[in-house]
Design a protein around this motif. Sequence first.
Motif, short mmCIF file in Angstrom:
data_model
loop_
_atom_site.label_atom_id
_atom_site.label_comp_id
_atom_site.label_asym_id
_atom_site.label_seq_id
_atom_site.Cartn_x
_atom_site.Cartn_y
_atom_site.Cartn_z
N LEU A 129 50.39 52.34 33.49
CA LEU A 129 50.64 52.46 34.92
C LEU A 129 52.02 51.88 35.22
O LEU A 129 52.48 50.94 34.56
CB LEU A 129 49.59 51.71 35.73
N ILE A 130 52.67 52.41 36.22
CA ILE A 130 54.01 51.95 36.57
C ILE A 130 54.01 50.46 36.90
O ILE A 130 54.93 49.74 36.52
CB ILE A 130 54.56 52.80 37.73
N GLY A 131 52.98 49.99 37.55
CA GLY A 131 52.89 48.57 37.90
C GLY A 131 52.80 47.64 36.70
O GLY A 131 53.02 46.43 36.82
N HIS A 132 52.52 48.18 35.53
CA HIS A 132 52.45 47.36 34.33
C HIS A 132 53.81 46.84 33.88
O HIS A 132 53.87 46.01 32.98
CB HIS A 132 51.80 48.14 33.17
N ILE A 133 54.90 47.30 34.50
CA ILE A 133 56.22 46.77 34.11
C ILE A 133 56.35 45.29 34.45
O ILE A 133 57.23 44.62 33.93
CB ILE A 133 57.39 47.56 34.75
N TRP A 134 55.45 44.79 35.30
CA TRP A 134 55.54 43.38 35.72
C TRP A 134 54.75 42.44 34.82
O TRP A 134 54.78 41.22 35.05
CB TRP A 134 55.08 43.25 37.17
N ILE A 135 54.07 42.97 33.81
CA ILE A 135 53.38 42.09 32.87
C ILE A 135 54.41 41.15 32.25
O ILE A 135 55.52 41.55 31.96
CB ILE A 135 52.64 42.92 31.79
N ASP A 136 54.05 39.92 32.08
CA ASP A 136 54.93 38.87 31.56
C ASP A 136 56.01 38.46 32.55
O ASP A 136 57.04 37.91 32.16
CB ASP A 136 55.57 39.25 30.21
N THR A 137 55.81 38.73 33.83
CA THR A 137 56.68 38.21 34.89
C THR A 137 55.80 37.55 35.94
O THR A 137 54.59 37.83 36.01
CB THR A 137 57.51 39.32 35.56
N PRO A 138 56.36 36.70 36.78
CA PRO A 138 55.55 36.10 37.85
C PRO A 138 54.97 37.12 38.83
O PRO A 138 53.93 36.88 39.44
CB PRO A 138 56.54 35.17 38.55
N VAL A 139 55.60 38.28 38.97
CA VAL A 139 55.10 39.32 39.87
C VAL A 139 53.70 39.77 39.46
O VAL A 139 52.89 40.17 40.30
CB VAL A 139 56.08 40.52 39.90
N ALA A 140 53.39 39.68 38.18
CA ALA A 140 52.07 40.11 37.69
C ALA A 140 50.94 39.34 38.36
O ALA A 140 49.81 39.84 38.41
CB ALA A 140 51.99 39.94 36.17
N GLN A 141 51.22 38.16 38.90
CA GLN A 141 50.17 37.38 39.57
C GLN A 141 49.63 38.11 40.80
O GLN A 141 48.50 37.88 41.21
CB GLN A 141 50.71 36.00 39.96
N LEU A 142 50.44 39.02 41.37
CA LEU A 142 49.97 39.80 42.51
C LEU A 142 48.81 40.73 42.14
O LEU A 142 48.08 41.17 43.02
CB LEU A 142 51.11 40.61 43.11
N ALA A 143 48.66 41.00 40.87
CA ALA A 143 47.55 41.85 40.44
C ALA A 143 46.21 41.23 40.79
O ALA A 143 45.22 41.95 40.99
CB ALA A 143 47.64 42.13 38.94
#
Length: 179
Positions: A129-143
């Motif tokens: 998924l496009i949103g998976h680009i944030w894995i290993d970043t703080p943005v991933a916490q929004l998941a």
Amino acid sequence: AGAGLGALAATGQAPLGLWYLALPALAFLVWLVAAAAARPAIWIAWFAGAGYFAAALNWIVQPFMVDVAQDGWMAPFALPMMAFGMALFWALAAAALPLLRNRAFGFALTLTATELLRGYVLTGFPWALIGHIWIDTPVAQLAALLGPSGLTLITLLAAALLAQRRAGASAGPGGPRRA
């Protein structure tokens, strides 16, 4: 251009995690699709999706190498067929653009919807998924609050915002011009 942008957007996926390349690539893709006429927009989106999925899911050929004598012949067909098949969802998102007032943000919304649909149709395939680009970043916490589709939505909305800024800068007042 579309397939290359899709492949560049896939660099945000694991194991590379190059979100800082993926986000501008997605923004440029949104701009290209939004500025194109209806039929070319579908083709751009389809080839961009194919480039994206071919790069993000290149590992899919590995299972065919377990028993090369029996299954190896399928490996060259597996990746292109899967990539172009899953890219149909991106083409579907672009096909809805003539119905929408703001094509950049409209593409962000329809692509998010078709990516969500991809997770369910024919038993689903919600990988890359496009949103998976944030894995290993703080943005991933929004998941935790939005889920992976929510991350896809905010990513594509950010890309649409960047695309709108680019369109405004290149076309002057009034944004991009379409025939």
